[in-house]
Design an enzyme around this catalytic site. Structure first.
Site, PDB file in Angstrom:
ATOM      1  CB  SER A 158     -54.723 -27.260  37.446  1.00  0.00           C
ATOM      2  OG  SER A 158     -56.022 -27.658  37.066  1.00  0.00           O
ATOM      3  CD  GLU A 162      -3.049  -0.775   0.127  1.00  0.00           C
ATOM      4  OE1 GLU A 162      -3.562   0.364   0.031  1.00  0.00           O
ATOM      5  OE2 GLU A 162      -3.333  -1.697  -0.660  1.00  0.00           O
TER       6      GLU A 162
END
Length: 682
Positions: free
Chosen positions: A364, A89
């Protein structure tokens, strides 16, 4: 003479060219340099970093991130990785002042020759420092003004920061494809290893990505180009490059820390809660360390138990029919730490969490709260309730005839026996005696039903009201933890990226004391009920598992209490049970409620509970439930409630009586004193 004249002209041109260049640069800096971003904030660079969610044993569950990034300090960067990026780069990175004049000239020559058809590689002139300036502060628009700003910022960065700091910014910020930002994340994504373990070939591959991060068709060609550049710059030998060029490029096909399906319901619940309390920015970008309460071995055991029962049921039904779904959640009843959460058969098939999001009728399982209302009023566990047909009772304008699940009636039965066997008619009589609002109030007090409940009616006191499995389990926890209402807890603690502990309800730091001890625990809330009534209820629920409807939930060698639940037409089935230090709840039903059919019932949910608890408790010693002071224990006949000495025939159990309570008279004596049975106290 001519030579001197030509030299003088050349020097004048050079002088004025240089002067004009300096003047132009000064003008450009004056025009573009005043409104540039504050680059000095990069001195304390804190990039967005993935938040990580961990199980209680420290194993990684999942990452949350908008950008996958693992911050790596320069000192931890492998030299060959840094060299690979410099060679690829910005070959003059270590010497230029932010812009590379030599590189600009070279790029102009190369690009001109490339456009004229010569064999020259097209190249750019941006330095690594310029890329840092663009990535942090500028857009990617291709304009002269942007390039000028980029150059000015780059030179200012070079004057302010060291080359090492600039390189650290670059290698942690750059996008390298596959949602990876920075080399640390890219190493994990592509090779499933930290940067410290990267080979030369892998370093070269990562350095080849900035030009085309999402195009890997020419991955090997581009990697080999970087290797050649490293040779040209003297970073490696030709032999090193040749060896690296022959190395296979074993790139993962998008590596992710894939979480096991069993954990995804829990992890998603954590994500939703923290998204609400901490906010998206903090959760996804602040690199939090989140230690959760989930116990992996228990979670796997719970998922296996749930899926075994679901598969058993679904295997006998047609492929095109809806599949039975379910949920299981387990927690420590004293702390609320959620140890297990599974919200369905598979998160991949359905992310709907039936443990926390499904509002269902609870049948229940409401009865223990109703019966607790009676115990709190001093009614004995052996008080007799009439189990006989009820005719002509109305609720609103509806004539109602409650029935037991077995369509039979037992006459006078003790309160304990009525609950252990989950008989409906005695429960109706009890609610009528207590008052509907008094019966429902207990369920509201324990957090099962909301406090602002509307349309309170008798059927709601018998389980027609809706709630979630998580709320139901939290309510049952108060039976065994001394009557304290607990909030389910999914997270033990949260640390920010610097190791500081956060408050899980917001982004504030938790203040520790000067002696380095954690903050004092806040005082516990007042108990929801008295300890004697709570123990009587726990004792009855223990009997439900040992002798009643919850026998499928028994765990050999361990003291277990719990309650079954089934709604009308067996559309929803439940079981909630607990040992002294572990509580678990199970729900089974269709996402669109409909009857489960012949043979289905709450025993299925109880079976899931038992399979899980056998694994969870296999290495634990049995611990009986704690007994409060002031109770008297007497052996009584289970059917009559009389002292065993007076009525020794049948099942004999031990009952806990409060002061002033006592066994029932022997059946013969009671008949002589009162005549034929008329239903006891109810």
């Amino acid at each position: 003479m001519k030579i001197k004249k030509i030299l003088r002209i050349f020097l004048n041109i050079l002088f004025w060219g240089f002067t004009l260049g300096i003047a132009a640069l000064a003008i450009l800096i004056f025009i573009y340099g005043n409104d540039l971003p504050d680059y000095k904030k990069l001195a304390t660079y804190a990039p967005p970093v993935a938040t990580r969610l961990y199980a209680s044993d420290g194993s990684l569950l999942i990452e949350y991130a908008e950008e996958r990034r693992v911050f790596i300090d320069f000192a931890d960067m492998p030299p060959q990785l840094v060299n690979a990026f410099v060679a690829a780069e910005d070959q003059n990175f270590w010497t230029h002042p932010g812009i590379d004049v030599q590189g600009i000239v070279r790029a102009l020559v190369n690009n001109g020759m490339h456009m004229l058809g010569f064999d020259a590689r097209f190249s750019g002139a941006s330095t690594i420092t310029q890329q840092v300036a663009k990535n942090f502060f500028l857009t990617s628009e291709r304009t002269i003004s942007r390039k000028i700003k980029e150059a000015i910022l780059a030179m200012r960065l070079e004057r302010t920061f060291s080359k090492q700091h600039i390189m650290t910014l670059y290698l942690n910020q750059i996008f390298l494809g596959a949602r990876a930002y920075g080399v640390g994340s890219a190493a994990l994504m592509y090779f499933n290893k930290p940067v410290s373990e990267l080979s030369l070939a892998e370093c070269a591959f990562l350095a080849s990505l900035p030009k085309a991060p999402n195009n890997r068709d020419k991955a090997i060609e581009r990697r080999n180009y970087v290797l050649r550049r490293m040779v040209e710059e003297g970073y490696i030998t030709q032999a090193d490059a040749d060896a690296a060029a022959t190395e296979p490029l074993n790139i993962n096909s998008g590596f992710t820390a894939q979480m096991e399906d069993e954990f995804q319901y829990f992890a998603e619940d954590v994500r939703r809660q923290l998204l609400e309390t901490l906010g998206r920015e903090t959760l996804y970008n602040d690199g939090l360390y989140i230690k959760t309460t989930i116990v992996p071995d228990l979670q796997r055991a719970a998922s296996a138990a749930l899926n075994k029962e679901l598969d058993r049921y679904n295997s006998i039904r047609g492929e095109n029919e809806p599949k039975l779904q379910g949920a299981i959640i387990a927690m420590n009843p004293h702390t609320g730490r959620v140890l297990v959460m599974s919200g369905g058969r598979s998160f991949a098939d359905s992310s709907f969490n039936r443990a926390t999001q499904a509002m269902r009728q609870i049948g229940s399982t409401i009865k223990p709260f109703v019966y607790l209302a009676a115990l709190e009023r001093g009614i004995s566990p052996q008080a007799m309730i009439l189990d006989a047909p009820i005719v002509g009772w109305r609720e609103n304008n509806t004539l109602w005839k409650p029935e037991n699940y077995d369509k039979k009636f037992m006459g006078d039965v003790p309160l304990r026996l009525a609950l252990e066997t989950s008989r409906n008619v005695p429960a109706v009589r009890l609610v009528q005696s207590l008052g509907v609002e008094n019966a429902i109030e207990v369920a509201q007090r324990f957090g099962v039903y909301p406090a602002d409940l509307d349309n309170i009616n008798l059927s709601m006191a018998l389980g027609s009201g809706e709630t979630t499995l998580q709320r139901l389990v939290s309510g049952y926890s108060a039976f065994v933890n001394g009557g304290h209402l607990i909030q389910p807890k999914l997270v033990d603690y949260i640390e920010d990226r610097y190791g500081r502990v956060l408050d899980g309800n917001n982004v504030d730091l938790v203040e520790w004391n000067a002696d380095l001890l954690p903050p004092e625990k806040t005082a516990e809330s007042e108990p929801l009920s008295d300890p004697q009534s709570l123990y009587q209820m726990v004792s009855i629920l223990q009997g439900t598992v040992e002798r009643g409807t919850g026998k499928q939930a028994r765990v050999p060698g361990h003291t277990i209490a719990g309650k079954t639940g089934t709604t009308n037409d067996v559309k929803d089935i439940w079981f909630v049970g607990f040992s002294k230090n572990l509580i678990a709840g199970v729900y089974l039903g269709f996402d669109t409620p409909k009857p489960l059919g012949r043979g289905a019932g709450s025993h299925m949910a109880a079976r899931v509970f038992a399979d899980f608890m056998k694994e969870a408790l296999k290495n634990e010693k049995n611990q009986p439930f704690s007994v409060p002071d002031g109770l008297t224990f007497v052996r009584v006949n289970r059917r009559s409630g009389a002292a065993a000495a007076d009525d020794p025939n049948g099942i004999i159990i031990t009952e806990a009586f409060k002061a002033g309570q006592h066994p029932n008279p022997a059946p013969q004596k009671a008949a002589q004193e009162t005549g034929p049975a008329v239903g006891g106290v109810f």
